[in-house]
Design a protein around this motif. Structure first.
Motif, short mmCIF file in Angstrom:
data_model
loop_
_atom_site.label_atom_id
_atom_site.label_comp_id
_atom_site.label_asym_id
_atom_site.label_seq_id
_atom_site.Cartn_x
_atom_site.Cartn_y
_atom_site.Cartn_z
N VAL A 44 45.42 56.84 -58.22
CA VAL A 44 45.80 58.11 -57.60
C VAL A 44 46.63 58.96 -58.56
O VAL A 44 46.35 60.14 -58.77
CB VAL A 44 46.60 57.84 -56.30
CG1 VAL A 44 47.19 59.14 -55.75
CG2 VAL A 44 45.70 57.19 -55.25
N SER A 45 47.65 58.34 -59.17
CA SER A 45 48.55 59.11 -60.04
C SER A 45 47.84 59.64 -61.28
O SER A 45 48.20 60.70 -61.80
CB SER A 45 49.74 58.25 -60.44
OG SER A 45 49.31 57.09 -61.16
N SER A 46 46.82 58.92 -61.75
CA SER A 46 46.12 59.35 -62.96
C SER A 46 45.30 60.62 -62.73
O SER A 46 44.90 61.29 -63.68
CB SER A 46 45.21 58.23 -63.47
OG SER A 46 44.16 57.99 -62.54
N GLN A 47 45.03 60.92 -61.46
CA GLN A 47 44.20 62.09 -61.16
C GLN A 47 45.02 63.38 -61.07
O GLN A 47 44.46 64.47 -61.11
CB GLN A 47 43.48 61.88 -59.81
CG GLN A 47 42.64 60.62 -59.73
CD GLN A 47 41.50 60.63 -60.72
OE1 GLN A 47 40.83 61.64 -60.90
NE2 GLN A 47 41.30 59.51 -61.41
N ASP B 173 47.58 47.06 -40.39
CA ASP B 173 48.82 46.71 -41.09
C ASP B 173 48.69 46.87 -42.60
O ASP B 173 49.54 47.48 -43.25
CB ASP B 173 49.20 45.25 -40.78
CG ASP B 173 49.61 45.08 -39.32
OD1 ASP B 173 49.90 46.10 -38.68
OD2 ASP B 173 49.64 43.93 -38.84
N ALA B 174 47.63 46.33 -43.18
CA ALA B 174 47.47 46.36 -44.64
C ALA B 174 47.34 47.80 -45.15
O ALA B 174 47.93 48.18 -46.16
CB ALA B 174 46.26 45.53 -45.06
N SER B 175 46.55 48.62 -44.42
CA SER B 175 46.36 50.01 -44.85
C SER B 175 47.67 50.79 -44.75
O SER B 175 47.97 51.63 -45.61
CB SER B 175 45.28 50.68 -44.00
OG SER B 175 44.06 49.98 -44.13
N ARG C 52 49.19 43.41 -57.04
CA ARG C 52 48.38 43.95 -58.13
C ARG C 52 47.38 44.98 -57.61
O ARG C 52 47.11 46.01 -58.25
CB ARG C 52 47.66 42.83 -58.86
CG ARG C 52 48.60 41.93 -59.68
CD ARG C 52 47.83 40.81 -60.35
NE ARG C 52 46.84 41.34 -61.29
CZ ARG C 52 45.89 40.61 -61.88
NH1 ARG C 52 45.79 39.32 -61.58
NH2 ARG C 52 45.05 41.16 -62.73
N LEU C 53 46.82 44.69 -56.42
CA LEU C 53 45.87 45.63 -55.80
C LEU C 53 46.57 46.96 -55.49
O LEU C 53 46.07 48.04 -55.81
CB LEU C 53 45.28 45.02 -54.53
CG LEU C 53 44.43 45.96 -53.67
CD1 LEU C 53 43.19 46.41 -54.42
CD2 LEU C 53 44.05 45.30 -52.36
N PHE C 54 47.75 46.88 -54.86
CA PHE C 54 48.48 48.09 -54.50
C PHE C 54 48.83 48.90 -55.74
O PHE C 54 48.70 50.13 -55.77
CB PHE C 54 49.76 47.71 -53.75
CG PHE C 54 49.55 47.39 -52.29
CD1 PHE C 54 48.29 47.09 -51.80
CD2 PHE C 54 50.62 47.38 -51.40
CE1 PHE C 54 48.10 46.77 -50.46
CE2 PHE C 54 50.44 47.08 -50.07
CZ PHE C 54 49.18 46.77 -49.59
N ASP C 55 49.26 48.21 -56.79
CA ASP C 55 49.64 48.90 -58.02
C ASP C 55 48.43 49.58 -58.66
O ASP C 55 48.52 50.71 -59.17
CB ASP C 55 50.27 47.90 -58.99
CG ASP C 55 50.82 48.59 -60.23
OD1 ASP C 55 51.70 49.47 -60.06
OD2 ASP C 55 50.37 48.26 -61.34
N HIS D 50 52.20 53.38 -47.61
CA HIS D 50 53.63 53.48 -47.88
C HIS D 50 53.92 53.25 -49.37
O HIS D 50 54.71 53.98 -50.00
CB HIS D 50 54.37 52.45 -47.02
CG HIS D 50 55.85 52.58 -47.07
ND1 HIS D 50 56.71 51.52 -46.87
CD2 HIS D 50 56.63 53.66 -47.32
CE1 HIS D 50 57.95 51.94 -46.98
NE2 HIS D 50 57.93 53.24 -47.25
N TYR D 51 53.28 52.28 -49.96
CA TYR D 51 53.49 51.95 -51.37
C TYR D 51 53.09 53.12 -52.27
O TYR D 51 53.83 53.53 -53.17
CB TYR D 51 52.68 50.69 -51.72
CG TYR D 51 52.86 50.22 -53.14
CD1 TYR D 51 53.88 49.33 -53.47
CD2 TYR D 51 52.00 50.68 -54.15
CE1 TYR D 51 54.06 48.91 -54.79
CE2 TYR D 51 52.17 50.25 -55.46
CZ TYR D 51 53.20 49.37 -55.78
OH TYR D 51 53.37 48.95 -57.09
N VAL D 52 51.89 53.69 -52.02
CA VAL D 52 51.40 54.79 -52.85
C VAL D 52 52.30 56.01 -52.70
O VAL D 52 52.59 56.72 -53.68
CB VAL D 52 49.94 55.13 -52.48
CG1 VAL D 52 49.46 56.39 -53.19
CG2 VAL D 52 49.02 53.96 -52.82
N ALA D 53 52.79 56.27 -51.49
CA ALA D 53 53.68 57.42 -51.27
C ALA D 53 54.97 57.27 -52.06
O ALA D 53 55.46 58.22 -52.69
CB ALA D 53 53.96 57.58 -49.78
#
Length: 397
Positions: A14-17, A36-38, A5-8, A43-46
């Motif tokens: 980001v996408s809304s901007q 690791d988490a960052s 949920r955090l990643f989403d 990767h997820y956002v890309a």
């Protein structure tokens, strides 16, 4: 309440901007430090924004990137999805460095800045600021930068780098290997790590088997980071190593004198200066021989007799042979007194050297009778020495 949920949520922010006429640009510097988490969030956002007006710029030091498996995993995936364009940034050229320094207002130190920075933009900017402020010291920000990089090294690599700094800005691997207690494989691994971190590079100009510091500034920071007692002991260790090596032509003498002096061994430094001056005279380099002789005399003053007496006579003879003294008569008087003292101290070979030098100086001033008497005095002094010195005394007379 969950990582997904955090990643989403981050991805949606980001996408809304982003809009077609005003895309979003995300900049990540020092990707090699990413945890690791960052890395997984990146990767997820890309992937989630691949069809949207969102771009990313990732900066990393290639040599350190290989040590970060999380970042490597992200890059492999992005390459596989054809989302990654890679660009190698080469060091700045001297012209580019000058242009950058000019933008900061003063290019009078541009050449020195380039030599110390090796074309690294960050080092260039910090050194240019220090030069503009007329500060001869390494900027604190750069000390911290290099210190952070050293802190990430393994203990073997950090120790190897300190010994390398003692040897100088460039050095032979064989000499470095003789100073550290590492087997071949750990030694090569440590050198590879230092290369990856852009601290050392192969010194091609030395014909193979040698390395050099990538930036002169790094050498300065590593060397100055050693405490004075530790630095002296390390230089002394190098001097002892060089002194025990076979050196028939005296090619190691200049280096030996430097390390012995920095290690506090005035005797070894003075003896090395004798060898260096002799070697220079053999190849008709009188000016260099004169410098080594003067330096050796300085070291000899810290010793006690009879060693000081012997070395002073050897070095004064070399100094006279390298360059004629302005006042030959006064120099002859000075050396003659030392030769008499050597004879009284039971050093006949060095007494012969002294009287022989006095004979030469008096001949040069036209005092032929005095030259003859000094020459016979040298032969007389040699009678108390070994056969070789006796033979030389007769031959010189």
């Amino acid at each position: 309440s969950s990582r997904d949920r955090l990643f989403d949520a981050v991805s949606q922010v980001v996408s809304s901007q982003g809009r077609p006429d005003q895309p979003v640009l995300l900049i990540f510097d020092d990707l090699h430090w990413c945890d690791d988490a960052s890395a997984e969030l990146l990767h997820y956002v890309a992937r989630m924004n691949r069809e949207l007006p969102v771009a990313m710029v990732l900066g990393a030091r290639d040599g350190e990137l290989v040590d970060n498996e999380s970042a490597q995993r992200v890059l492999r995936s992005l390459r596989r999805d054809q989302l990654l364009q890679e660009q190698l940034l080469l060091p700045l050229s001297q012209e580019e460095t000058t242009a950058l320094v000019q933008q900061m207002g003063d290019d009078s130190h541009a050449e020195d800045v380039f030599q110390q920075s090796g074309g690294n933009p960050l080092l260039t900017v910090e050194l240019a600021r220090a030069a503009a402020a007329h500060s001869g010291f390494v900027p604190g920000s750069l000390k911290e930068l290099v210190g952070d990089r050293l802190a990430r090294l393994s203990s073997d690599s950090a120790d190897l780098l300190r010994w390398a700094a003692i040897l100088g800005t460039s050095f032979e691997v064989s000499r470095l290997a003789s100073l550290v207690s590492l087997e071949l494989d750990p030694l090569m691994n440590a050198l590879s790590e230092l290369e990856r971190h852009a601290l050392l590079e192969e010194a091609v100009s030395h014909g193979g088997g040698a390395y050099a510091f990538r930036h002169a500034l790094v050498h300065r920071v590593v060397y100055s980071g050693l405490s004075e007692p530790r630095r002296r002991l390390m230089h002394l260790r190098v001097a002892q190593l060089l002194e025990n090596q076979s050196d028939p032509d005296g090619s190691l003498s200049v280096e030996l004198a430097q390390h012995a002096s920095l290690g506090g061994d005035a005797g070894a430094a003075a003896r090395a200066c004798v060898m260096a001056a002799n070697r220079c005279l053999l190849v008709f380099a009188g000016a260099e021989a004169y410098v080594h002789a003067r330096r050796g005399l300085h070291y000899a003053e810290a010793l006690s007799d009879p060693e000081r007496l012997r070395l002073r006579l050897e070095l004064l003879r070399l100094k006279v042979l390298a360059r004629a003294p302005e006042d030959r008569r006064m120099e002859a008087v000075r050396i003659e007194a030392l030769a008499e003292a050597a004879l009284d101290a039971g050093c006949p070979e060095h007494a012969r050297l002294g009287f022989s030098t006095v004979s030469y100086l008096r001949w040069e001033t036209g005092a032929v009778g005095d030259a003859r008497r000094s020459s016979l005095r040298a032969e007389f002094a040699s009678r108390g020495a070994d056969d070789q010195s006796r033979l030389l005394g007769v031959a010189e007379a």
